[in-house]
Motif scaffolding. Structure first.
Motif, PDB file in Angstrom:
ATOM      1  N   SER A   1     -57.603   1.800  74.075  1.00  0.00           N
ATOM      2  CA  SER A   1     -57.579   1.133  75.135  1.00  0.00           C
ATOM      3  C   SER A   1     -57.146  -0.091  75.910  1.00  0.00           C
ATOM      4  CB  SER A   1     -57.893  -0.108  74.242  1.00  0.00           C
ATOM      5  OG  SER A   1     -58.768   0.239  73.364  1.00  0.00           O
ATOM      6  N   GLY A   2     -55.382   0.538  75.395  1.00  0.00           N
ATOM      7  CA  GLY A   2     -54.480  -0.747  75.859  1.00  0.00           C
ATOM      8  C   GLY A   2     -54.090   0.498  77.338  1.00  0.00           C
TER       9      GLY A   2
ATOM     10  N   ALA B   1     -49.685  -3.041  76.336  1.00  0.00           N
ATOM     11  CA  ALA B   1     -50.541  -2.647  75.926  1.00  0.00           C
ATOM     12  C   ALA B   1     -50.760  -2.179  74.671  1.00  0.00           C
ATOM     13  CB  ALA B   1     -51.845  -3.392  77.036  1.00  0.00           C
ATOM     14  N   PRO B   2     -50.525  -0.365  75.534  1.00  0.00           N
ATOM     15  CA  PRO B   2     -50.296   0.866  75.304  1.00  0.00           C
ATOM     16  C   PRO B   2     -49.368   1.056  73.964  1.00  0.00           C
ATOM     17  CG  PRO B   2     -50.388   1.239  77.742  1.00  0.00           C
ATOM     18  CD  PRO B   2     -50.033  -0.476  77.294  1.00  0.00           C
ATOM     19  N   GLY B   3     -48.256   0.366  74.371  1.00  0.00           N
ATOM     20  CA  GLY B   3     -47.184  -0.197  73.107  1.00  0.00           C
ATOM     21  C   GLY B   3     -48.035  -0.290  71.482  1.00  0.00           C
TER      22      GLY B   3
ATOM     23  N   ASP C   1     -52.090   2.081  65.959  1.00  0.00           N
ATOM     24  CA  ASP C   1     -52.828   3.883  65.629  1.00  0.00           C
ATOM     25  C   ASP C   1     -51.540   4.100  63.848  1.00  0.00           C
ATOM     26  OD1 ASP C   1     -55.191   3.875  66.990  1.00  0.00           O
ATOM     27  OD2 ASP C   1     -53.503   4.832  68.579  1.00  0.00           O
ATOM     28  N   ILE C   2     -50.247   3.769  64.248  1.00  0.00           N
ATOM     29  CA  ILE C   2     -49.461   4.223  63.003  1.00  0.00           C
ATOM     30  C   ILE C   2     -49.334   2.985  62.269  1.00  0.00           C
ATOM     31  CG2 ILE C   2     -46.952   4.538  62.527  1.00  0.00           C
ATOM     32  CD1 ILE C   2     -46.535   5.179  65.800  1.00  0.00           C
ATOM     33  N   ILE C   3     -49.209   1.898  62.005  1.00  0.00           N
ATOM     34  CA  ILE C   3     -49.791   1.040  61.309  1.00  0.00           C
ATOM     35  C   ILE C   3     -50.587   0.145  60.773  1.00  0.00           C
ATOM     36  CG2 ILE C   3     -46.826   0.645  61.312  1.00  0.00           C
ATOM     37  CD1 ILE C   3     -46.855  -2.002  61.964  1.00  0.00           C
TER      38      ILE C   3
ATOM     39  N   GLU D   1     -51.615  -5.109  60.291  1.00  0.00           N
ATOM     40  CA  GLU D   1     -49.835  -5.465  60.166  1.00  0.00           C
ATOM     41  C   GLU D   1     -49.349  -5.142  62.001  1.00  0.00           C
ATOM     42  OE1 GLU D   1     -51.496  -3.066  57.415  1.00  0.00           O
ATOM     43  OE2 GLU D   1     -51.777  -2.909  58.906  1.00  0.00           O
ATOM     44  N   THR D   2     -50.562  -4.861  62.848  1.00  0.00           N
ATOM     45  CA  THR D   2     -49.429  -4.749  63.650  1.00  0.00           C
ATOM     46  C   THR D   2     -49.885  -6.335  64.442  1.00  0.00           C
ATOM     47  OG1 THR D   2     -50.227  -2.492  64.923  1.00  0.00           O
ATOM     48  CG2 THR D   2     -49.468  -4.501  66.882  1.00  0.00           C
TER      49      THR D   2
END
Length: 461
Positions: free
Chosen positions: A51-52, A364-366, A372-374, A378-379
């Motif tokens: 999406s990012g 945005a992809p960051g 995807d990780i946390i 949380e993000t």
């Protein structure tokens, strides 16, 4: 002057009113596609990062080409530049819609479409935004900039709301929505054709590289502009992380369709419009800087509450808090920046403002990778924390610069140094020949000023 008159004062200028309508409709088309890109990408892949990535094309084009667009805006008439951008955007939106509707769209093609639209916006956005300063009297520049930002927020209401209605209620796909919003340019382009071809304030031209460097040095040397620009970057990067994260949060946390993200964006837009109406009348006063800090904290709190919300119903309610905060801080920040900018630098400073949207799309992809990780919730908590820290640093910067004199030649200095209005003598009760209704009818005519393009003011090196 009443609060309503103060809020909408610049709209009394006919050419600005026309430009504002055209700009709002064009932005509505762009905002509609802006919220649909992450949804389409997530539906193709099921990944936050995808999406990012799909939206990153906007960032690449805008971040690297917007400074050049600022130089062009300060060197040439704004009208042909704006028209070029609108024709280009029409072609990109219609073409992307056709690809989505025929199931030919892919992530690389979606990236390419956002890259092209970002490039078109980068080359013409500074001209469209700085055109405002040539269509209204100098004293109305802060209000006109605020109203321009309000128009963007109205577009955030119209675009996602239209998309939400046709996608969720009428079961029409994103591709058809793309094709539908491209029709808005049937209205936008003719309006801009009848606007005056105003000339830039500076007619002495130097090399583009030198003018680009001068624009950057102007921002760097001005303490107020420097801290405002850095804070603007942070607000945009963090404020629009929600566009990347929300489709996945709805799907993974609430088992809702990612298409429902358009509803969240509609609520953001409605809240933005509600807060912008009172703010537009306050950006020229002594409350501007406190409002900047307050709305930033409101945005951070809204993001935290969205991350905490246990139900979809609360997500809908709390989106209004985050939307009001994000829109409010952006409106106030941009108005203060343009008020403290000399007219000959409007295009380049606005280019640096618009660069933030490009940087946001690149980053945005960051946000997607982190989510995807946390996890998405949380993000969002992390994003809110970054905003709070940045607001604290902005407060320190404000304290250090508030006593500095205003730069001569800026709209802020012109407003501050303007003589106080002469008190009007008391008058008797209105007679039938001059009733309040008649006064209300002629008031807009009295306010109609700044209609003719201003003559260019030559300047040397």
């Amino acid at each position: 002057m009443s609060k309503i008159s103060t809020t909408f004062a610049a709209l009394a200028v006919r050419d600005f009113r026309r430009q504002w309508i055209a700009s709002t409709l064009a932005t509505t088309a762009f905002m509609t596609t802006f919220v649909l890109v992450p949804i389409v990408a997530y539906q193709l892949t099921g990944s936050y990062a995808a999406s990012g990535f799909a939206a990153m094309g906007n960032g690449v084009g805008m971040f690297f080409l917007t400074p050049l667009g600022g130089v062009v805006a300060d060197r040439f008439p704004k009208k042909p530049i704006v028209l070029f951008g609108q024709y280009s955007t029409l072609i990109v939106i219609a073409g992307t819609g056709a690809l989505i509707a025929t199931d030919l769209i892919t992530i690389p093609l979606l990236f390419a479409s956002t890259l092209l639209s970002g490039a078109a916006f980068a080359l013409t956005g500074p001209a469209r935004q700085s055109w405002v300063a040539e269509l209204v009297p100098e004293r109305l520049v802060p209000n006109a900039v605020a109203l321009q930002q309000m128009g963007i927020n109205i577009a955030q209401v119209l675009g996602p709301t239209m998309a939400a209605i046709v996608i969720t209620l009428l079961a029409i796909g994103p591709g058809e929505v793309y094709l539908g919003v491209s029709l808005l340019f049937i209205i936008v382009v003719p309006i801009n054709h009848i606007l005056p071809k105003t000339m830039p304030r500076v007619v002495v031209r130097r090399s583009p590289r030198r003018e680009l460097s001068e624009g950057f040095q102007y921002v760097r040397r001005n303490p107020r502009l420097r801290i405002l620009w850095l804070f603007w970057l942070l607000v945009v990067i963090c404020g629009f992380a929600i566009q990347t994260l929300m489709p996945g949060i709805l799907d993974q946390e609430f088992n809702r369709s990612s298409n429902d993200a358009v509803i969240i964006n509609s609520i953001f837009g409605i809240a933005a419009l509600a807060i912008n109406i009172p703010l537009a009348g306050l950006v020229s006063g002594r409350f501007a800087w406190p409002l900047l800090l307050g709305t930033a904290i409101l945005m951070a709190v809204g993001l935290w509450m969205l991350a905490w919300a246990p139900t979809y119903a609360l997500i809908l309610i709390l989106s209004a808090v985050a939307g009001a905060g994000r829109s409010g801080v952006m409106l106030v920040n941009q108005s203060i920046m343009m008020s403290n900018t000399k007219p000959e630098y409007f295009g380049r400073v606005m280019a640096y403002v618009l660069m933030a949207f490009g940087l946001q799309s690149i980053i945005a992809p960051g946000w997607g990778v982190i989510a995807d990780i946390i996890g998405g919730r949380e993000t969002l908590l992390l994003v809110g924390l970054i905003v709070v820290v940045g607001t604290g640093l902005m407060f320190v910067g404000w304290v250090r610069t508030r006593s500095l004199p205003l730069e001569v030649g800026t709209p802020a200095a012109a407003v501050a140094n303007a003589p106080p209005p002469t008190p009007e003598p008391a008058v008797a009760a209105p007679s039938p020949a001059f009733s309040p209704l008649f006064a209300a009818q002629v008031a807009p005519i009295v306010l109609m000023e700044g209609q003719k393009p201003r003559p260019a003011i030559p300047s040397g090196d």
